[in-house]
Scaffold this motif. Structure first.
Motif, PDB file in Angstrom:
ATOM      1  N   ALA A   1      23.964  -0.064 -77.868  1.00  0.00           N
ATOM      2  CA  ALA A   1      24.038   1.211 -77.107  1.00  0.00           C
ATOM      3  C   ALA A   1      23.639   2.431 -77.855  1.00  0.00           C
ATOM      4  CB  ALA A   1      25.388   1.547 -76.561  1.00  0.00           C
ATOM      5  N   ASN A   2      23.799   2.452 -79.206  1.00  0.00           N
ATOM      6  CA  ASN A   2      23.217   3.601 -80.211  1.00  0.00           C
ATOM      7  C   ASN A   2      22.061   3.218 -80.559  1.00  0.00           C
ATOM      8  OD1 ASN A   2      25.727   4.804 -79.964  1.00  0.00           O
ATOM      9  ND2 ASN A   2      26.601   3.349 -81.230  1.00  0.00           N
TER      10      ASN A   2
ATOM     11  N   THR B   1      18.030   2.787 -80.859  1.00  0.00           N
ATOM     12  CA  THR B   1      16.755   3.240 -80.083  1.00  0.00           C
ATOM     13  C   THR B   1      15.402   2.559 -80.581  1.00  0.00           C
ATOM     14  OG1 THR B   1      16.346   5.164 -81.873  1.00  0.00           O
ATOM     15  CG2 THR B   1      17.534   5.583 -79.899  1.00  0.00           C
TER      16      THR B   1
ATOM     17  N   SER C   1      16.969   3.000 -75.267  1.00  0.00           N
ATOM     18  CA  SER C   1      18.073   2.558 -75.868  1.00  0.00           C
ATOM     19  C   SER C   1      18.048   1.015 -76.158  1.00  0.00           C
ATOM     20  CB  SER C   1      19.346   2.812 -75.356  1.00  0.00           C
ATOM     21  OG  SER C   1      19.224   2.009 -74.007  1.00  0.00           O
TER      22      SER C   1
ATOM     23  N   ASP D   1      17.706   1.550 -71.673  1.00  0.00           N
ATOM     24  CA  ASP D   1      17.750   2.823 -70.771  1.00  0.00           C
ATOM     25  C   ASP D   1      16.746   3.828 -71.502  1.00  0.00           C
ATOM     26  OD1 ASP D   1      19.873   2.102 -69.252  1.00  0.00           O
ATOM     27  OD2 ASP D   1      21.237   2.883 -70.691  1.00  0.00           O
TER      28      ASP D   1
ATOM     29  N   ARG E   1      15.245   6.888 -72.982  1.00  0.00           N
ATOM     30  CA  ARG E   1      15.650   7.923 -73.569  1.00  0.00           C
ATOM     31  C   ARG E   1      14.581   8.926 -74.161  1.00  0.00           C
ATOM     32  NH1 ARG E   1      20.929   7.337 -72.775  1.00  0.00           N
ATOM     33  NH2 ARG E   1      21.744   5.454 -73.455  1.00  0.00           N
TER      34      ARG E   1
END
Length: 107
Positions: free
Chosen positions: A26-27, A29, A44, A48, A50
């Protein structure tokens, strides 16, 4: 019986590491690009969107379709990189565990 207890312990350890990995994903990139870097997409670890960077040279009315295609290509590149990184981390995490070939964990 001892083998079963050992497997249960390893399964619990794996579950804890998977929870930690999901948090790390989740953290994380990942960047993907298209058009020689004219379009860059940042995702992400869970794919997702970003960030999006577009070179100003692409802002011409007659190039809108090209720009749209480059955004899609950059997104696909970033997603493939994120999936490759997740796969690598999963292989590292499950190394030495007696798992059936091709078994994947859902995220």
């Amino acid at each position: 019986m001892k083998d079963i207890m050992g497997m249960m312990k390893k399964a619990q350890e794996l579950q804890a590491r998977m929870g930690e990995m999901q948090e790390n994903l989740a953290n994380m990139t990942v960047e993907g690009s298209a058009g020689g870097g004219l379009v860059t997409v940042t995702l992400s670890g869970k794919s997702d969107l970003r960030g999006l960077k577009i070179d100003p040279s692409l802002f011409k009315e007659d190039d809108v379709e090209v720009l749209e295609d480059l955004i899609i290509a950059a997104h696909a590149d970033a997603k493939a990189r994120a999936e490759a990184e997740m796969s690598q981390k999963m292989q590292e995490m499950t190394a030495g565990l007696p798992l059936p070939p091709g078994m994947k964990f859902p995220f």
